[in-house]
Design a protein around this motif. Structure first.
Motif, PDB file in Angstrom:
ATOM      1  N   UNK A 304      81.874  16.406  11.174  1.00 15.45           N
ATOM      2  CA  UNK A 304      80.476  16.747  11.450  1.00 15.45           C
ATOM      3  C   UNK A 304      80.186  18.235  11.250  1.00 15.45           C
ATOM      4  N   UNK A 305      81.239  19.054  11.152  1.00 20.95           N
ATOM      5  CA  UNK A 305      81.014  20.484  10.854  1.00 20.95           C
ATOM      6  C   UNK A 305      81.020  20.763   9.352  1.00 20.95           C
ATOM      7  N   UNK A 306      81.346  19.751   8.539  1.00 23.97           N
ATOM      8  CA  UNK A 306      81.377  19.950   7.083  1.00 23.97           C
ATOM      9  C   UNK A 306      79.966  19.761   6.534  1.00 23.97           C
ATOM     10  N   UNK A 307      79.460  20.758   5.764  1.00 25.61           N
ATOM     11  CA  UNK A 307      78.086  20.635   5.265  1.00 25.61           C
ATOM     12  C   UNK A 307      77.916  19.380   4.409  1.00 25.61           C
ATOM     13  N   UNK A 308      76.854  18.632   4.702  1.00 24.25           N
ATOM     14  CA  UNK A 308      76.544  17.450   3.883  1.00 24.25           C
ATOM     15  C   UNK A 308      77.129  16.150   4.421  1.00 24.25           C
ATOM     16  N   UNK A 309      78.035  16.231   5.397  1.00 28.95           N
ATOM     17  CA  UNK A 309      78.630  15.004   5.930  1.00 28.95           C
ATOM     18  C   UNK A 309      78.152  14.744   7.359  1.00 28.95           C
ATOM     19  N   UNK A 310      77.953  13.478   7.674  1.00 26.65           N
ATOM     20  CA  UNK A 310      77.555  13.112   9.041  1.00 26.65           C
ATOM     21  C   UNK A 310      78.342  11.873   9.464  1.00 26.65           C
ATOM     22  N   UNK A 311      78.887  11.943  10.664  1.00 23.74           N
ATOM     23  CA  UNK A 311      79.640  10.809  11.196  1.00 23.74           C
ATOM     24  C   UNK A 311      79.131  10.577  12.613  1.00 23.74           C
ATOM     25  N   UNK A 312      78.339   9.516  12.806  1.00 25.25           N
ATOM     26  CA  UNK A 312      77.637   9.314  14.066  1.00 25.25           C
ATOM     27  C   UNK A 312      78.614   9.228  15.247  1.00 25.25           C
ATOM     28  N   UNK A 313      78.224   9.873  16.357  1.00 25.89           N
ATOM     29  CA  UNK A 313      79.060   9.816  17.562  1.00 25.89           C
ATOM     30  C   UNK A 313      78.596   8.652  18.436  1.00 25.89           C
ATOM     31  N   UNK A 314      79.443   8.311  19.405  1.00 23.65           N
ATOM     32  CA  UNK A 314      79.109   7.207  20.316  1.00 23.65           C
ATOM     33  C   UNK A 314      77.852   7.557  21.129  1.00 23.65           C
ATOM     34  N   UNK A 315      77.771   8.830  21.538  1.00 24.86           N
ATOM     35  CA  UNK A 315      76.626   9.264  22.363  1.00 24.86           C
ATOM     36  C   UNK A 315      75.337   9.120  21.558  1.00 24.86           C
ATOM     37  N   UNK A 316      75.387   9.550  20.269  1.00 17.16           N
ATOM     38  CA  UNK A 316      74.186   9.443  19.420  1.00 17.16           C
ATOM     39  C   UNK A 316      73.761   7.987  19.291  1.00 17.16           C
ATOM     40  N   UNK A 381      90.493  15.350   6.400  1.00 22.40           N
ATOM     41  CA  UNK A 381      89.419  16.304   6.720  1.00 22.40           C
ATOM     42  C   UNK A 381      89.398  17.431   5.679  1.00 22.40           C
ATOM     43  N   UNK A 382      90.567  17.953   5.297  1.00 29.79           N
ATOM     44  CA  UNK A 382      90.503  19.055   4.320  1.00 29.79           C
ATOM     45  C   UNK A 382      90.067  18.564   2.950  1.00 29.79           C
ATOM     46  N   UNK A 383      90.444  17.341   2.577  1.00 22.53           N
ATOM     47  CA  UNK A 383      89.988  16.817   1.281  1.00 22.53           C
ATOM     48  C   UNK A 383      88.472  16.641   1.288  1.00 22.53           C
ATOM     49  N   UNK A 384      87.934  16.102   2.393  1.00 23.27           N
ATOM     50  CA  UNK A 384      86.483  15.915   2.482  1.00 23.27           C
ATOM     51  C   UNK A 384      85.772  17.264   2.424  1.00 23.27           C
ATOM     52  N   UNK A 385      86.353  18.245   3.106  1.00 25.69           N
ATOM     53  CA  UNK A 385      85.780  19.587   3.126  1.00 25.69           C
ATOM     54  C   UNK A 385      85.705  20.149   1.698  1.00 25.69           C
ATOM     55  N   UNK A 386      86.794  19.981   0.949  1.00 24.94           N
ATOM     56  CA  UNK A 386      86.824  20.506  -0.420  1.00 24.94           C
ATOM     57  C   UNK A 386      85.786  19.803  -1.294  1.00 24.94           C
ATOM     58  N   UNK A 387      85.741  18.483  -1.185  1.00 29.26           N
ATOM     59  CA  UNK A 387      84.791  17.707  -2.008  1.00 29.26           C
ATOM     60  C   UNK A 387      83.351  18.122  -1.672  1.00 29.26           C
ATOM     61  N   UNK A 388      83.052  18.238  -0.367  1.00 26.17           N
ATOM     62  CA  UNK A 388      81.675  18.553   0.047  1.00 26.17           C
ATOM     63  C   UNK A 388      81.291  19.964  -0.403  1.00 26.17           C
ATOM     64  N   UNK A 389      82.214  20.914  -0.274  1.00 32.87           N
ATOM     65  CA  UNK A 389      81.896  22.295  -0.675  1.00 32.87           C
ATOM     66  C   UNK A 389      81.697  22.387  -2.182  1.00 32.87           C
ATOM     67  N   UNK A 390      82.540  21.706  -2.953  1.00 34.21           N
ATOM     68  CA  UNK A 390      82.372  21.702  -4.415  1.00 34.21           C
ATOM     69  C   UNK A 390      81.029  21.101  -4.794  1.00 34.21           C
ATOM     70  N   UNK A 391      80.667  20.007  -4.126  1.00 36.77           N
ATOM     71  CA  UNK A 391      79.400  19.332  -4.441  1.00 36.77           C
ATOM     72  C   UNK A 391      78.236  20.286  -4.206  1.00 36.77           C
ATOM     73  N   UNK A 392      78.322  21.066  -3.115  1.00 37.91           N
ATOM     74  CA  UNK A 392      77.239  22.020  -2.802  1.00 37.91           C
ATOM     75  C   UNK A 392      77.187  23.132  -3.839  1.00 37.91           C
ATOM     76  N   UNK A 393      78.358  23.637  -4.235  1.00 34.52           N
ATOM     77  CA  UNK A 393      78.416  24.766  -5.172  1.00 34.52           C
ATOM     78  C   UNK A 393      77.903  24.361  -6.549  1.00 34.52           C
TER      79      UNK A 393
END
Ligand SMILES: Cc1ncc(COP(=O)(O)O)c(C=O)c1O
Length: 490
Positions: A304-316, A381-393
């Motif tokens: 949820x801290x990675x830009x562009x990704x959202x993973x709903x929490x139980x509370x939400x 998590x690090x793979x998702x982070x890399x993919x999301x950052x590349x997509x943004x760039x």
């Protein structure tokens, strides 16, 4: 922490199998490989010799699934005790086979059954086998995140009011994405109106063993539930269990349906995995699942801290009135990256050697289980982070997303599913199918929920959705080999 029942440490079926294998009796019975002596050398070299010595058949020492009187009976009784059932039955054709038996044993030809529209294909096949008349309860969609959620208790109540002669309700909880039905609220509806509650709990064999997971079906008041032990806990692929409560359900009909629908040559290896998976959950499930929940929640927070990704929490989920979610499933919305779920899943696989459970146009779905380690999740998590950052760039144009959620499916039932399934039929191009009666189950994978069932009149939006998904490269079940023609009642 609750003290485990000491009886649950027993594994009667597995123990009897090991004892028989070690006795090295001369075998003039099936299986033909005779404890591996006749098996292909390549197979034996890869998996080792031991597995073949417990690939057994129905013998006095290891009991019979068709008529259990010994160690299989004991193993099934231990499963019933662990899950709070009156009877539990081992399944060798997955939850698919259990769903068939659940419907066949609880309904009669022509009888109305309320069915949540997000049911798995196997429920529809059960309805065809039984000759029942399904009345569908609509599914809640999250249009913003393009996600099929689950059915609301309010909508079930409305459907019950509209169909006073329906006596059976079938729901899927949790669904593939981990979203539950509020089963407690649904069961309470029986204070005013009797009905049999059947739950496809394929994704919930672990729920019973941890207080921080959603309420399991039997505890909530289900009469039958079917669980894919192989999907989430330690069963081997195809190994599932059906649990039943006496009262509204006739247990002898359940047993008879299973006897008719299951193989007469059940795999003892699969059944042993059920015996051991139950023992593992009942004796150390709480500890193992505490770890799984921690791993999943830690990963969810980081994702949820990675830009562009959202993973709903139980509370939400709860605050949005969506009911509960199983936090061990990470349903990751990737819309914000501009990539589709399919693209992200392929990148994870090709570049990072990470395979997810499934992808749809807007999500990737990750199952976290007792087999995962902290390192595995850190890698994800690090793979998702890399993919999301590349997509943004890249700032490339956003991928054209087709809707992940099918249109609100509203195909009126023209004839009974069973009658349509057995009627003469022919294939027609999808664009000519609007207004015709479907002769087959049409399913878009993932998530494998039927968008058309036999007997339904094909609505325009549904035909268009099927065409769009086929063009998009989704796996289609129920069309011809060119994915452009559909089977209709002639
Ligand atoms: C909700 C649901 N029910 C039933 C099934 C079928 O289960 P099995 O693969 O154990 O036959 C699946 C499979 O994905 C499912 O998602």
């Amino acid at each position: 922490m609750a003290v485990p029942d000491p009886r649950q440490a027993r594994t009667p079926l597995f123990d009897a199998m090991v004892e028989l294998a070690q006795s090295r009796k001369v075998s003039f019975h099936t299986p033909g490989h005779k404890s591996g002596k006749g098996i292909s050398t390549r197979f034996r070299k890869f998996v080792g010799p031991k597995i073949f010595s417990i690939d057994l058949t129905t013998l006095d020492e290891v009991d019979s699934l068709q008529k259990p009187v010994g160690v299989i009976k004991e193993a099934q009784e231990l499963a019933a005790l662990a899950y709070g059932a009156d009877a539990s039955f081992f399944l060798l054709n997955g939850t698919t086979g259990g769903n068939h038996a659940m419907v066949v044993s609880s309904t009669r030809p022509g009888e109305k059954v309320l069915v949540a529209r997000n049911c798995h294909k196997s429920i529809i096949v059960g309805v065809i086998l039984a000759g029942a008349r399904p009345i569908f309860v609509p599914v809640e969609y999250d249009t913003e995140r393009r996600l099929a959620l689950n059915v609301r208790a309010d909508d079930i109540e409305k459907a019950l009011r509209a169909e006073p002669d329906a006596r059976t309700l079938l729901v899927t909880s949790p669904n593939y994405y981990g979203y539950t039905v509020d089963l407690g609220a649904v069961a309470r509806l029986r204070e005013r109106r009797e009905f049999t509650l059947l739950v496809d709990e394929a994704h919930g064999p672990h729920l019973k063993f941890h207080a921080d997971l959603p309420l399991d079906a039997l505890t909530a008041g289900a009469d039958i539930c079917v669980q894919s032990t192989h999907k989430i806990i330690g069963g081997m692929t195809q190994a599932s269990i059906l649990h039943a409560r006496a009262g509204r359900v006739d247990l002898s009909r359940v047993a008879a349906s299973l006897k008719s629908l299951q193989t007469t040559s059940p795999s003892y290896i699969l059944m042993a995995s059920l015996d051991l998976a139950r023992m593992q959950m009942a004796t150390e499930g709480q500890k193992l699942l505490t770890r799984v929940i921690e791993l999943a929640e830690e990963a969810r927070a980081k994702i949820n801290r990675i830009p562009g990704l959202v993973c709903r929490t139980r509370e939400e989920a709860r605050s949005e009135g969506l009911g509960d979610i199983d936090v061990t499933k990470l349903t990751i919305s990737v819309i914000g990256t501009g990539r589709t779920g399919y693209q992200v899943s392929q990148e994870l696989n090709r570049r990072f050697d990470i395979q997810v459970e499934m992808a749809d146009p807007a999500h990737v779905l990750v199952i976290v289980s007792i087999g995962d380690r902290k390192d595995d999740l850190s890698r994800l998590v690090s793979a998702l982070d890399e993919i999301a950052r590349e997509a943004q760039a890249e700032a490339r144009p956003k991928a054209a997303l087709v809707s992940a959620a099918p249109p609100r499916i509203d195909n009126p039932l023209a004839i009974l599913p069973r009658d349509a399934f057995f009627a003469p039929s022919r294939f027609v191009p999808l664009e000519e199918a609007v207004g015709k009666v479907s002769a087959d189950i049409v399913t878009v994978y993932p998530p494998g929920i039927p968008v058309l069932i036999p007997g339904e009149t094909i609505a325009r939006e549904v035909a268009e959705y099927v065409r769009a998904m086929a063009r998009h490269g989704s796996i289609m079940d129920g069309l011809d080999e060119t994915n452009t023609r559909i089977k209709i009642v002639a």
